[in-house]
Design an enzyme around this catalytic site. Structure first.
Site, PDB file in Angstrom:
ATOM      1  N   GLU A 128       0.885  -1.170   0.000  1.00 13.84           N
ATOM      2  CA  GLU A 128       0.000   0.000   0.000  1.00 13.84           C
ATOM      3  C   GLU A 128       0.916   1.211   0.000  1.00 13.84           C
ATOM      4  O   GLU A 128       1.580   1.502   0.999  1.00 13.84           O
ATOM      5  CB  GLU A 128      -0.916  -0.050   1.220  1.00 13.84           C
ATOM      6  CG  GLU A 128      -1.894  -1.224   1.093  1.00 13.84           C
ATOM      7  CD  GLU A 128      -2.703  -1.525   2.334  1.00 13.84           C
ATOM      8  OE1 GLU A 128      -2.439  -0.909   3.379  1.00 13.84           O
ATOM      9  OE2 GLU A 128      -3.587  -2.377   2.258  1.00 13.84           O
ATOM     10  N   CYS A 152      -2.619   8.911   3.213  1.00 16.92           N
ATOM     11  CA  CYS A 152      -2.303   8.464   1.854  1.00 16.92           C
ATOM     12  C   CYS A 152      -3.469   8.681   0.904  1.00 16.92           C
ATOM     13  O   CYS A 152      -3.290   8.870  -0.291  1.00 16.92           O
ATOM     14  CB  CYS A 152      -1.929   6.993   1.874  1.00 16.92           C
ATOM     15  SG  CYS A 152      -3.216   5.968   2.590  1.00 16.92           S
TER      16      CYS A 152
HETATM   17  P1  NAD Z   1       8.372   5.087   4.489  1.00 20.20           P
HETATM   18  O1  NAD Z   1       8.339   4.296   3.228  1.00 20.20           O
HETATM   19  O2  NAD Z   1       9.456   6.082   4.668  1.00 20.20           O
HETATM   20  O3  NAD Z   1       8.482   4.123   5.762  1.00 20.20           O
HETATM   21  C1  NAD Z   1       7.522   3.123   6.022  1.00 20.20           C
HETATM   22  C2  NAD Z   1       8.180   2.003   6.797  1.00 20.20           C
HETATM   23  O4  NAD Z   1       9.164   1.371   5.992  1.00 20.20           O
HETATM   24  C3  NAD Z   1       8.891   2.459   8.070  1.00 20.20           C
HETATM   25  O5  NAD Z   1       8.649   1.510   9.077  1.00 20.20           O
HETATM   26  C4  NAD Z   1      10.355   2.451   7.647  1.00 20.20           C
HETATM   27  O6  NAD Z   1      11.253   2.284   8.710  1.00 20.20           O
HETATM   28  C5  NAD Z   1      10.384   1.273   6.706  1.00 20.20           C
HETATM   29  N1  NAD Z   1      11.465   1.263   5.722  1.00 20.20           N
HETATM   30  C6  NAD Z   1      12.053   2.331   5.120  1.00 20.20           C
HETATM   31  N2  NAD Z   1      12.986   1.906   4.238  1.00 20.20           N
HETATM   32  C7  NAD Z   1      12.990   0.552   4.276  1.00 20.20           C
HETATM   33  C8  NAD Z   1      13.734  -0.462   3.595  1.00 20.20           C
HETATM   34  N3  NAD Z   1      14.651  -0.167   2.686  1.00 20.20           N
HETATM   35  N4  NAD Z   1      13.466  -1.750   3.894  1.00 20.20           N
HETATM   36  C9  NAD Z   1      12.523  -2.073   4.798  1.00 20.20           C
HETATM   37  N5  NAD Z   1      11.798  -1.159   5.484  1.00 20.20           N
HETATM   38  C10 NAD Z   1      12.022   0.131   5.216  1.00 20.20           C
HETATM   39  O7  NAD Z   1       6.933   5.735   4.621  1.00 20.20           O
HETATM   40  P2  NAD Z   1       6.439   6.760   5.747  1.00 20.20           P
HETATM   41  O8  NAD Z   1       7.121   8.058   5.483  1.00 20.20           O
HETATM   42  O9  NAD Z   1       6.534   6.126   7.074  1.00 20.20           O
HETATM   43  O10 NAD Z   1       4.884   6.889   5.392  1.00 20.20           O
HETATM   44  C11 NAD Z   1       4.368   7.783   4.465  1.00 20.20           C
HETATM   45  C12 NAD Z   1       4.112   7.107   3.130  1.00 20.20           C
HETATM   46  O11 NAD Z   1       3.224   6.013   3.320  1.00 20.20           O
HETATM   47  C13 NAD Z   1       3.436   8.005   2.115  1.00 20.20           C
HETATM   48  O12 NAD Z   1       4.016   7.804   0.858  1.00 20.20           O
HETATM   49  C14 NAD Z   1       1.984   7.517   2.114  1.00 20.20           C
HETATM   50  O13 NAD Z   1       1.260   7.775   0.939  1.00 20.20           O
HETATM   51  C15 NAD Z   1       2.192   6.055   2.329  1.00 20.20           C
HETATM   52  N6  NAD Z   1       0.968   5.440   2.872  1.00 20.20           N
HETATM   53  C16 NAD Z   1       0.223   4.646   2.042  1.00 20.20           C
HETATM   54  C17 NAD Z   1      -0.965   4.070   2.514  1.00 20.20           C
HETATM   55  C18 NAD Z   1      -1.817   3.210   1.622  1.00 20.20           C
HETATM   56  O14 NAD Z   1      -2.724   2.563   2.143  1.00 20.20           O
HETATM   57  N7  NAD Z   1      -1.595   3.167   0.317  1.00 20.20           N
HETATM   58  C19 NAD Z   1      -1.370   4.307   3.839  1.00 20.20           C
HETATM   59  C20 NAD Z   1      -0.578   5.129   4.646  1.00 20.20           C
HETATM   60  C21 NAD Z   1       0.604   5.678   4.148  1.00 20.20           C
END
Ligand code: NAD
Length: 486
Positions: free
Chosen positions: A254, A288
């Site tokens: 997502e 999101c």
């Molecule tokens: P992010 O991708 O920076 O981080 C999300 C998670 O991934 C965190 O726990 C982070 O530590 C982990 N992570 C980061 N790099 C990684 C890697 N290389 N390997 C494994 N894990 C890793 O996202 P964020 O800033 O926490 O959240 C915001 C984003 O989430 C926005 O883009 C938003 O649109 C999206 N989002 C999407 C939905 C949906 O349902 N489509 C819902 C909520 C948020």
């Protein structure tokens, strides 16, 4: 100062090398607590515990017993409702009403809804005719996939994490969760609830840490993780997909969005203003499904922009505990830096700043918080960075349109395809639009109205797969076919 620990095999444990990182308050930037920083060793320990649990007491529960246990988890959350609300408020700084009325109750509901789904969803069966006339009977059985790696973001931390853990456990899997480093508190609390209601050790594990070269990456690279469910940025999804390719692990993603809100001149004006205000600015724009691109039919344009501006200028910044406050900060200074860089970019690209564009004047300790003003721009071409890229802040660009075909083209002209919200009293048009806009979720005269039984997910670069209701079961379980010659 308190240090949040990992939750592995039913115990709260520190990192083996005692490494920690600090969690700061988005409200005033003071250090709230420290968090154990996990790496390869903690992921190895958590995955090993989850593997053992797959074959232990957890596996011996009947479906009814597992369902009852997940109901008990939901009740356990409700029993400690105030603790969950306080933890989420401290981590995110978001208003009390959003957390107490949406995020925490919906987090508890995620356990009940998916427990009930698993009880009621049938599998398929086919009778095959064979040349000897005796036939064969095929039927499918549903099995857990194994250890599921859950990686969640910070914007609605408890709701988004339980949305994955609920169905994963309902299907009989065990999980290792890596919550966002920005919001580790409610996931940690959930471990206490799991123990309190008797969920066997190792079924639910939590390892704190960061993404690359940290707990997140090691979880996605672990050979014994059967599948990875991830919510976060599209860029992170790319990295996780590459890691999951080694070992052919299944993924459910997502991801980001740059969603269009569309308002026709025949819309109920007050409802549309309220709906777009919420979709663009709720949770300080960190949703999101939110709308950072708004298209308004030309006859309504000036009136609509003025009404939305008035709503933005009436927000009351403050702590969740301040009576009357209804607007929180961004999650962190780092995220504020990103959002403000887009505010500057909009001006450099020639935007008309209708309202906002900067940082509100906050008194006392709050002056150190990650506050930004809700911001509206007009006058930019569709090629502008703030119209094309996900900002994930409280801002939107509003543009006038003249025809249905034109606005469908505008809405679809983006690499993302998560959601849209359409405001019109012409229902035939609403249905046509819903078929033409390339997104996973369309709301008509509503936004963020969620029935957990419906498919949820993004098209294009907004995600892979669908979760929700039976669709979650498709990801979190494996269907095995049995063919019996009669
Ligand atoms: P992010 O991708 O920076 O981080 C999300 C998670 O991934 C965190 O726990 C982070 O530590 C982990 N992570 C980061 N790099 C990684 C890697 N290389 N390997 C494994 N894990 C890793 O996202 P964020 O800033 O926490 O959240 C915001 C984003 O989430 C926005 O883009 C938003 O649109 C999206 N989002 C999407 C939905 C949906 O349902 N489509 C819902 C909520 C948020």
């Amino acid at each position: 100062m308190q240090t949040l620990r990992h939750f592995i095999d039913g115990h709260a444990v520190p990192s083996q090398d005692a490494k920690t990182f600090e969690k700061r308050s988005p409200l005033d930037n003071r250090v709230l607590y420290r968090v154990a920083e996990g790496g390869r060793a903690e992921i190895d320990a958590a995955v090993a515990a989850a593997r053992r649990a797959l074959h232990g007491d957890w596996a011996r529960l009947t479906t009814d017993q597992r369902v009852a246990m997940l109901h008990a988890v939901a009740d356990g959350i409700t029993k400690r409702f105030d603790d969950f609300v306080a933890a989420e408020e401290a981590d995110t700084g978001q208003p009390h009403h959003v957390i107490a009325h949406a995020f925490v109750p919906r987090g508890a509901a995620n356990f009940k809804v998916f427990a009930d789904v698993i009880k009621n969803v049938p599998t398929e069966s086919f009778k095959l005719e064979t040349p000897d006339g005796r036939g064969a009977l095929n039927y499918a059985i549903r099995k857990p996939k194994g250890v599921i790696g859950v990686i969640s973001p910070w914007n609605a931390p408890f709701l988004l994490m339980t949305w994955k853990v609920g169905p994963a456990l309902a299907c009989g899997n065990t999980v290792v969760v890596k919550p966002s480093e920005e919001t580790p508190a409610t996931t940690t609390l959930l471990g206490e609830v799991m123990n309190a209601v008797g969920v066997p050790p190792g079924v639910f594990n939590v390892v704190h840490g960061f993404g690359p070269d940290s707990a997140g990456e090691w979880l996605t690279r672990h050979d014994d993780v059967a599948a990875i469910t991830f919510t976060g940025e599209t860029r992170t999804g790319t990295a996780i997909m590459k890691a999951a390719a080694d070992g052919i692990r299944d993924v459910s993603f997502e991801l980001g969005g740059k969603n269009a809100g569309i308002v026709f001149a025949d819309a109920n004006f007050d409802d549309a203003v309220d709906g777009i205000f919420r979709s663009s600015f709720m949770n300080t724009g960190q949703v999101c499904l939110g709308t950072e691109r708004v298209y308004v039919e030309r006859p309504l344009f000036d009136r609509f922009v003025a009404a939305l501006k008035a709503r933005c200028e009436a927000v009351k910044y403050g702590r969740p505990s301040d009576a009357g406050s209804n607007y929180g900060p961004l999650i962190s200074q780092e995220h504020r830096h990103k959002v403000l860089s887009y505010y500057a970019k909009a001006v450099a690209e020639g935007a008309t700043v209708v309202t906002g564009g900067g940082v509100p004047a906050m008194a006392g300790e709050l002056a150190e918080g990650a506050w930004v003003q809700p911001t509206i721009w007009t006058g930019l071409p569709e090629t502008a960075a703030v119209v094309r890229e996900e900002i994930f802040g409280p801002c939107c660009h509003i543009r006038a349109f003249d025809t249905e075909a034109e606005v469908i083209g505008l809405a679809n002209d983006n690499r993302y395809g998560l959601s849209t919200t359409i405001w019109t009293e012409n229902l035939a048009r609403a249905h046509r639009m819903a078929e033409s806009i390339e997104v996973g979720i369309t709301w008509v005269n509503s936004w963020f109205l969620r029935d957990l039984r419906t498919p949820f997910g993004g098209s294009r670069q907004s995600g892979i797969g669908r979760e929700g209701g039976v669709h979650s079961l498709e990801f979190y379980s494996e269907l095995r076919n049995v063919c019996v010659k009669l």
